[in-house]
Enzyme design. Structure first.
Site, PDB file in Angstrom:
ATOM      1  N   LYS A  77      38.011  33.192  32.770  1.00  0.00           N
ATOM      2  CA  LYS A  77      37.446  34.231  33.663  1.00  0.00           C
ATOM      3  C   LYS A  77      36.199  34.853  33.037  1.00  0.00           C
ATOM      4  CE  LYS A  77      41.380  36.602  33.703  1.00  0.00           C
ATOM      5  NZ  LYS A  77      42.275  35.727  32.922  1.00  0.00           N
ATOM      6  N   ARG A 132      40.571  38.217  18.934  1.00  0.00           N
ATOM      7  CA  ARG A 132      41.207  39.364  19.595  1.00  0.00           C
ATOM      8  C   ARG A 132      42.608  39.612  19.047  1.00  0.00           C
ATOM      9  NH1 ARG A 132      40.231  38.618  25.958  1.00  0.00           N
ATOM     10  NH2 ARG A 132      42.459  39.013  25.943  1.00  0.00           N
ATOM     11  N   ARG A 171      45.906  42.221  39.330  1.00  0.00           N
ATOM     12  CA  ARG A 171      46.874  41.277  38.751  1.00  0.00           C
ATOM     13  C   ARG A 171      48.302  41.538  39.188  1.00  0.00           C
ATOM     14  NH1 ARG A 171      45.677  39.944  32.662  1.00  0.00           N
ATOM     15  NH2 ARG A 171      43.641  40.813  32.817  1.00  0.00           N
ATOM     16  N   ARG A 173      39.654  30.843  20.297  1.00  0.00           N
ATOM     17  CA  ARG A 173      38.715  31.804  20.898  1.00  0.00           C
ATOM     18  C   ARG A 173      38.137  32.766  19.861  1.00  0.00           C
ATOM     19  NH1 ARG A 173      40.134  35.198  26.078  1.00  0.00           N
ATOM     20  NH2 ARG A 173      42.009  35.738  24.913  1.00  0.00           N
ATOM     21  N   ARG A 189      51.937  37.308  27.689  1.00  0.00           N
ATOM     22  CA  ARG A 189      50.888  37.421  28.725  1.00  0.00           C
ATOM     23  C   ARG A 189      51.077  36.344  29.797  1.00  0.00           C
ATOM     24  NH1 ARG A 189      46.122  37.097  24.778  1.00  0.00           N
ATOM     25  NH2 ARG A 189      44.777  36.865  26.592  1.00  0.00           N
TER      26      ARG A 189
HETATM   27  P1  AP5 Z   1      37.927  33.310  28.386  1.00  0.00           P
HETATM   28  O1  AP5 Z   1      36.708  33.184  29.220  1.00  0.00           O
HETATM   29  O2  AP5 Z   1      37.962  34.333  27.309  1.00  0.00           O
HETATM   30  O3  AP5 Z   1      39.232  33.405  29.314  1.00  0.00           O
HETATM   31  P2  AP5 Z   1      39.795  34.653  30.121  1.00  0.00           P
HETATM   32  O4  AP5 Z   1      40.384  34.082  31.371  1.00  0.00           O
HETATM   33  O5  AP5 Z   1      38.756  35.709  30.247  1.00  0.00           O
HETATM   34  O6  AP5 Z   1      40.964  35.070  29.146  1.00  0.00           O
HETATM   35  P3  AP5 Z   1      41.495  36.513  28.762  1.00  0.00           P
HETATM   36  O7  AP5 Z   1      42.420  36.306  27.586  1.00  0.00           O
HETATM   37  O8  AP5 Z   1      40.378  37.475  28.609  1.00  0.00           O
HETATM   38  O9  AP5 Z   1      42.345  36.855  30.011  1.00  0.00           O
HETATM   39  P4  AP5 Z   1      43.511  37.829  30.061  1.00  0.00           P
HETATM   40  O10 AP5 Z   1      43.710  37.910  31.505  1.00  0.00           O
HETATM   41  O11 AP5 Z   1      44.702  37.433  29.266  1.00  0.00           O
HETATM   42  O12 AP5 Z   1      42.984  39.106  29.257  1.00  0.00           O
HETATM   43  P5  AP5 Z   1      42.190  40.408  29.699  1.00  0.00           P
HETATM   44  O13 AP5 Z   1      41.201  40.710  28.679  1.00  0.00           O
HETATM   45  O14 AP5 Z   1      41.762  40.304  31.108  1.00  0.00           O
HETATM   46  O15 AP5 Z   1      38.184  31.858  27.746  1.00  0.00           O
HETATM   47  C1  AP5 Z   1      39.229  31.668  26.835  1.00  0.00           C
HETATM   48  C2  AP5 Z   1      38.818  30.682  25.738  1.00  0.00           C
HETATM   49  O16 AP5 Z   1      38.701  29.390  26.295  1.00  0.00           O
HETATM   50  C3  AP5 Z   1      37.466  30.995  25.092  1.00  0.00           C
HETATM   51  O17 AP5 Z   1      37.534  30.642  23.736  1.00  0.00           O
HETATM   52  C4  AP5 Z   1      36.475  30.096  25.862  1.00  0.00           C
HETATM   53  O18 AP5 Z   1      35.361  29.774  25.066  1.00  0.00           O
HETATM   54  C5  AP5 Z   1      37.358  28.897  26.175  1.00  0.00           C
HETATM   55  N1  AP5 Z   1      37.055  28.243  27.442  1.00  0.00           N
HETATM   56  C6  AP5 Z   1      36.766  28.852  28.630  1.00  0.00           C
HETATM   57  N2  AP5 Z   1      36.587  27.941  29.593  1.00  0.00           N
HETATM   58  C7  AP5 Z   1      36.813  26.714  29.011  1.00  0.00           C
HETATM   59  C8  AP5 Z   1      36.784  25.365  29.466  1.00  0.00           C
HETATM   60  N3  AP5 Z   1      36.514  25.080  30.748  1.00  0.00           N
HETATM   61  N4  AP5 Z   1      37.054  24.369  28.603  1.00  0.00           N
HETATM   62  C9  AP5 Z   1      37.344  24.652  27.296  1.00  0.00           C
HETATM   63  N5  AP5 Z   1      37.355  25.899  26.799  1.00  0.00           N
HETATM   64  C10 AP5 Z   1      37.102  26.915  27.636  1.00  0.00           C
HETATM   65  O19 AP5 Z   1      43.363  41.508  29.643  1.00  0.00           O
HETATM   66  C11 AP5 Z   1      43.893  41.878  28.383  1.00  0.00           C
HETATM   67  C12 AP5 Z   1      45.044  42.845  28.586  1.00  0.00           C
HETATM   68  O20 AP5 Z   1      44.601  44.026  29.279  1.00  0.00           O
HETATM   69  C13 AP5 Z   1      46.208  42.332  29.414  1.00  0.00           C
HETATM   70  O21 AP5 Z   1      47.099  41.564  28.645  1.00  0.00           O
HETATM   71  C14 AP5 Z   1      46.829  43.670  29.884  1.00  0.00           C
HETATM   72  O22 AP5 Z   1      47.540  44.275  28.833  1.00  0.00           O
HETATM   73  C15 AP5 Z   1      45.605  44.522  30.150  1.00  0.00           C
HETATM   74  N6  AP5 Z   1      45.109  44.426  31.553  1.00  0.00           N
HETATM   75  C16 AP5 Z   1      43.886  43.923  31.925  1.00  0.00           C
HETATM   76  N7  AP5 Z   1      43.745  43.988  33.257  1.00  0.00           N
HETATM   77  C17 AP5 Z   1      44.890  44.524  33.749  1.00  0.00           C
HETATM   78  C18 AP5 Z   1      45.339  44.818  35.051  1.00  0.00           C
HETATM   79  N8  AP5 Z   1      44.602  44.559  36.128  1.00  0.00           N
HETATM   80  N9  AP5 Z   1      46.569  45.358  35.189  1.00  0.00           N
HETATM   81  C19 AP5 Z   1      47.335  45.627  34.114  1.00  0.00           C
HETATM   82  N10 AP5 Z   1      46.969  45.362  32.850  1.00  0.00           N
HETATM   83  C20 AP5 Z   1      45.754  44.822  32.663  1.00  0.00           C
HETATM   84 MG    MG Z   2      38.580  37.684  29.534  1.00  0.00          MG
END
Ligand code: AP5
Ligand code: MG
Length: 223
Positions: free
Chosen positions: A30, A170, A103, A137, A181
């Protein structure tokens, strides 16, 4: 088929006034896709995870309130997240990308009450690939850029291509937290696929075999 092409038309007309949601499991890409869309279309990128991590690193009262849940990979309460995002959206005049929100169904329903026409890009990937991506990552705590030791390494080891700051792993990128997660994703976020499909605004992309630039080009209709 007609349904799919209608959705693709909706998504492929992405421009500076588009309103988009990026939906998918942890590490589906994402943030990586959002970076590319923002660079091309100057959309406002609203990542709930990034907002929360910034509160954690600057130790705000809100950060202290959510610290434990974040570290354990649990979801923050619907009420807190939804208020934060809706408040932020009130200040946005043009297009935006929501990354990590909604989410849960209550979050999606509340968003829908305020914005009833948002395109949803669903980045589909299996759990095994999620865990592979997660282990490599590296993230920039300063500008939020994302890299991967294996799949998209930075030009200089340990340094952000975008702003030159150091790259870090992270705190929630451990196997134990990632499993939590993923569990939350399957239980609470996956039902949104059906919800948005019924609204006719969802387009799914299978991302396992594609690199980030290929996904970006596919999403904007160039590949
Ligand atoms: P990356 O782009 O970082 O993936 P991402 O989908 O953004 O992953 P996140 O871990 O950020 O998602 P998340 O939903 O778990 O965490 P968030 O920060 O939103 O890519 C991942 C890796 O893969 C990178 O190394 C990249 O280079 C690589 N990559 C990408 N595309 C690729 C490809 N095509 N091929 C190969 N490699 C690739 O949320 C964190 C926390 O916040 C949650 O756990 C929760 O506690 C809280 N939170 C956030 N939003 C909410 C909500 N709406 N409600 C409740 N709690 C929430
Ligand atoms: Mg992210």
């Amino acid at each position: 088929m007609a349904y799919m092409s209608a959705c693709l038309r909706f998504i492929s007309s992405i421009g500076s006034s588009s309103r988009l949601i990026l939906l998918g499991p942890p590490c589906c890409g994402k943030g990586t896709l959002a970076q590319r869309l923002v660079a091309r279309y100057a959309l406002e990128h609203i990542s709930t995870g990034e907002i929360f991590r910034s509160h954690l690193s600057t130790r705000t009262p809100f950060g202290e309130e959510i610290r434990q849940s974040m570290q354990e990979g649990k979801l923050i309460s619907d009420h807190l997240v939804t208020n934060l995002v809706l408040q932020k959206l009130r200040t946005v005049n043009a297009g935006f990308i929501l990354d990590g929100f909604p989410r849960t169904l209550p979050q999606a329903e509340e968003l829908h009450r305020h914005f009833d026409r948002i395109g949803v890009i669903h980045l589909d990937v299996d759990d095994e690939t999620v865990l592979k991506r997660l282990s490599g990552r590296l993230s920039c705590g300063s500008c939020g850029s994302v890299f991967n030791l294996v799949f998209c390494p930075p030009k200089e080891e340990g340094v952000c291509d975008g702003c030159g700051e150091s790259l870090l792993q992270r705190l929630d990128d451990t196997l134990e937290v990632a499993i939590e997660r993923l569990r939350n994703y399957h239980q609470q976020s996956e039902p949104l696929i059906d919800y948005y499909q019924k609204l006719g605004v969802l387009t799914s992309f299978e991302t396992k075999a594609l690199l980030p630039d290929q996904i970006f080009r596919r999403v904007i209709g160039e590949f």
